[in-house]
Motif scaffolding. Structure first.
Motif, PDB file in Angstrom:
ATOM      1  N   TRP A  37      -5.672   6.338  -0.130  1.00 19.56           N
ATOM      2  CA  TRP A  37      -4.606   4.551   0.391  1.00 19.56           C
ATOM      3  C   TRP A  37      -4.259   4.330   1.311  1.00 19.56           C
ATOM      4  CZ3 TRP A  37      -3.679   8.344  -3.238  1.00 19.56           C
ATOM      5  CH2 TRP A  37      -2.182   8.833  -2.998  1.00 19.56           C
ATOM      6  N   ALA A  38      -3.690   2.859   2.310  1.00 19.53           N
ATOM      7  CA  ALA A  38      -2.988   3.620   3.317  1.00 19.53           C
ATOM      8  C   ALA A  38      -1.917   1.720   3.332  1.00 19.53           C
ATOM      9  CB  ALA A  38      -3.802   3.600   4.623  1.00 19.53           C
ATOM     10  N   ASP A  39      -0.404   2.397   4.391  1.00 14.52           N
ATOM     11  CA  ASP A  39      -0.061   1.163   3.981  1.00 14.52           C
ATOM     12  C   ASP A  39      -0.392   0.979   5.853  1.00 14.52           C
ATOM     13  OD1 ASP A  39       0.733   0.693   2.138  1.00 14.52           O
ATOM     14  OD2 ASP A  39       2.408   2.282   2.495  1.00 14.52           O
ATOM     15  N   TYR A  40      -0.180  -0.687   6.554  1.00 14.81           N
ATOM     16  CA  TYR A  40      -0.297  -0.979   7.537  1.00 14.81           C
ATOM     17  C   TYR A  40       0.491  -1.776   8.544  1.00 14.81           C
ATOM     18  CZ  TYR A  40      -4.820  -3.371   6.797  1.00 14.81           C
ATOM     19  OH  TYR A  40      -5.615  -4.303   6.339  1.00 14.81           O
ATOM     20  N   THR A  41       0.588  -2.327   9.973  1.00 12.88           N
ATOM     21  CA  THR A  41       1.484  -2.571  10.307  1.00 12.88           C
ATOM     22  C   THR A  41       1.531  -3.051  11.848  1.00 12.88           C
ATOM     23  OG1 THR A  41       3.470  -4.427  10.135  1.00 12.88           O
ATOM     24  CG2 THR A  41       3.786  -1.896  10.199  1.00 12.88           C
ATOM     25  N   GLY A  42       1.563  -4.094  12.519  1.00 17.16           N
ATOM     26  CA  GLY A  42       1.713  -3.606  13.756  1.00 17.16           C
ATOM     27  C   GLY A  42       0.915  -4.972  14.400  1.00 17.16           C
ATOM     28  N   GLY A  43       1.153  -5.764  15.382  1.00 12.92           N
ATOM     29  CA  GLY A  43       0.110  -7.206  16.421  1.00 12.92           C
ATOM     30  C   GLY A  43       0.441  -7.316  15.585  1.00 12.92           C
ATOM     31  N   ASP A  44      -0.456  -8.780  15.047  1.00 10.73           N
ATOM     32  CA  ASP A  44      -0.006  -9.349  14.125  1.00 10.73           C
ATOM     33  C   ASP A  44      -0.236  -9.369  12.568  1.00 10.73           C
ATOM     34  OD1 ASP A  44      -1.073 -11.166  16.066  1.00 10.73           O
ATOM     35  OD2 ASP A  44      -2.983 -11.015  16.550  1.00 10.73           O
ATOM     36  N   VAL A  45      -0.623  -7.727  12.295  1.00  9.72           N
ATOM     37  CA  VAL A  45      -0.375  -7.817  10.889  1.00  9.72           C
ATOM     38  C   VAL A  45       0.608  -7.401  10.006  1.00  9.72           C
ATOM     39  CG1 VAL A  45      -1.456  -6.748   9.283  1.00  9.72           C
ATOM     40  CG2 VAL A  45      -2.486  -6.976  10.830  1.00  9.72           C
ATOM     41  N   VAL A  46       1.817  -8.499   9.604  1.00 10.83           N
ATOM     42  CA  VAL A  46       2.888  -7.927   9.253  1.00 10.83           C
ATOM     43  C   VAL A  46       2.720  -6.637   8.172  1.00 10.83           C
ATOM     44  CG1 VAL A  46       4.622  -9.278   7.839  1.00 10.83           C
ATOM     45  CG2 VAL A  46       3.633 -10.114   9.528  1.00 10.83           C
ATOM     46  N   ARG A  47       2.196  -6.928   7.385  1.00 11.20           N
ATOM     47  CA  ARG A  47       1.684  -6.023   6.243  1.00 11.20           C
ATOM     48  C   ARG A  47       0.247  -5.775   5.798  1.00 11.20           C
ATOM     49  NH1 ARG A  47       6.249  -3.962   3.127  1.00 11.20           N
ATOM     50  NH2 ARG A  47       7.138  -6.117   3.497  1.00 11.20           N
ATOM     51  N   GLY A  48       0.129  -4.677   5.191  1.00 12.95           N
ATOM     52  CA  GLY A  48      -1.763  -4.765   5.128  1.00 12.95           C
ATOM     53  C   GLY A  48      -1.751  -3.600   4.379  1.00 12.95           C
ATOM     54  N   HIS A  49      -2.792  -3.578   3.534  1.00  9.86           N
ATOM     55  CA  HIS A  49      -2.438  -2.053   2.545  1.00  9.86           C
ATOM     56  C   HIS A  49      -4.024  -1.927   2.015  1.00  9.86           C
ATOM     57  CE1 HIS A  49       1.230  -2.513   1.046  1.00  9.86           C
ATOM     58  NE2 HIS A  49       1.209  -3.926   0.782  1.00  9.86           N
ATOM     59  N   LEU A  50      -4.277  -0.934   1.757  1.00  9.27           N
ATOM     60  CA  LEU A  50      -5.517  -0.755   1.350  1.00  9.27           C
ATOM     61  C   LEU A  50      -6.179   0.177   0.656  1.00  9.27           C
ATOM     62  CD1 LEU A  50      -6.664   2.196   2.963  1.00  9.27           C
ATOM     63  CD2 LEU A  50      -6.677   1.139   5.031  1.00  9.27           C
ATOM     64  N   VAL A  51      -7.195   0.309  -0.423  1.00  9.80           N
ATOM     65  CA  VAL A  51      -6.869   1.307  -1.081  1.00  9.80           C
ATOM     66  C   VAL A  51      -8.340   2.066  -1.719  1.00  9.80           C
ATOM     67  CG1 VAL A  51      -6.707  -0.190  -3.229  1.00  9.80           C
ATOM     68  CG2 VAL A  51      -6.640   2.517  -3.987  1.00  9.80           C
ATOM     69  N   GLY A  52      -8.965   3.314  -1.668  1.00  6.73           N
ATOM     70  CA  GLY A  52     -10.531   3.183  -2.485  1.00  6.73           C
ATOM     71  C   GLY A  52     -10.719   4.737  -2.701  1.00  6.73           C
ATOM     72  N   THR A  53     -12.218   5.580  -2.001  1.00  3.81           N
ATOM     73  CA  THR A  53     -12.161   6.169  -2.234  1.00  3.81           C
ATOM     74  C   THR A  53     -12.749   7.396  -1.628  1.00  3.81           C
ATOM     75  OG1 THR A  53     -13.990   5.684  -2.918  1.00  3.81           O
ATOM     76  CG2 THR A  53     -13.111   6.094  -5.047  1.00  3.81           C
ATOM     77  N   ARG A  54     -13.061   8.751  -1.891  1.00  4.30           N
ATOM     78  CA  ARG A  54     -13.240   9.449  -0.624  1.00  4.30           C
ATOM     79  C   ARG A  54     -14.364   9.905  -1.412  1.00  4.30           C
ATOM     80  NH1 ARG A  54     -10.778  13.165   3.643  1.00  4.30           N
ATOM     81  NH2 ARG A  54     -12.592  14.305   4.904  1.00  4.30           N
ATOM     82  N   GLU A  55     -15.948  10.109  -0.798  1.00  7.88           N
ATOM     83  CA  GLU A  55     -16.687  11.652  -1.000  1.00  7.88           C
ATOM     84  C   GLU A  55     -17.212  11.909   0.186  1.00  7.88           C
ATOM     85  OE1 GLU A  55     -20.741  10.241  -4.035  1.00  7.88           O
ATOM     86  OE2 GLU A  55     -18.838   8.859  -4.677  1.00  7.88           O
ATOM     87  N   GLY A  56     -16.452  13.055   0.009  1.00 10.62           N
ATOM     88  CA  GLY A  56     -17.065  14.066   1.207  1.00 10.62           C
ATOM     89  C   GLY A  56     -16.822  13.442   2.278  1.00 10.62           C
ATOM     90  N   ASP A  57     -17.510  13.214   3.144  1.00 12.70           N
ATOM     91  CA  ASP A  57     -16.619  12.445   4.626  1.00 12.70           C
ATOM     92  C   ASP A  57     -16.893  10.841   4.808  1.00 12.70           C
ATOM     93  OD1 ASP A  57     -15.439  14.863   5.398  1.00 12.70           O
ATOM     94  OD2 ASP A  57     -17.601  15.590   6.787  1.00 12.70           O
TER      95      ASP A  57
END
Length: 116
Positions: A37-57
């Protein structure tokens, strides 16, 4: 397998189309037991979130973001984790919006402490 993304800060290497993430956007990643999961911000994005899974690479996640103009958007992304020769991490991403038309590819790379 490349190392854990936990605690890493990544940034796009090039600007996307206007209104999307760009070189000023910063993603702060977390990883635990196959979850990412991650939070992101900057540029035109005020607030962003992502969520998911990792399998290997391979990462598979959905993202949602709020832009400066007050609009929201969401999409799906599949990324490959690559370890660079200098030890930093790169994500090679293939994404598509689900809330609007559009898809593409992008690359984000780990930024060092002085680049945050």
């Amino acid at each position: 397998m490349a190392r854990s993304l936990d605690g890493l800060v990544l940034a796009p290497v090039a600007d996307q189309a206007p209104g999307q993430v760009g070189t000023r956007t910063r993603f702060t990643y977390h990883e635990k037991d196959g979850e990412v999961w991650a939070d992101y911000t900057g540029g035109d994005v005020v607030r962003g979130h992502l969520v998911g899974t990792r399998e290997g690479d391979r990462l598979d996640f959905r993202y949602v973001q709020l832009k400066e103009d007050g609009t929201t958007s969401s999409g799906h992304c599949v990324s490959t984790v690559v370890e660079l020769p200098d030890g930093r991490v790169r994500l090679e991403e293939s994404w598509e919006w689900e809330s609007q038309p559009g898809s593409g590819t992008s690359v984000v790379e780990q930024v060092t402490a002085h680049e945050h």
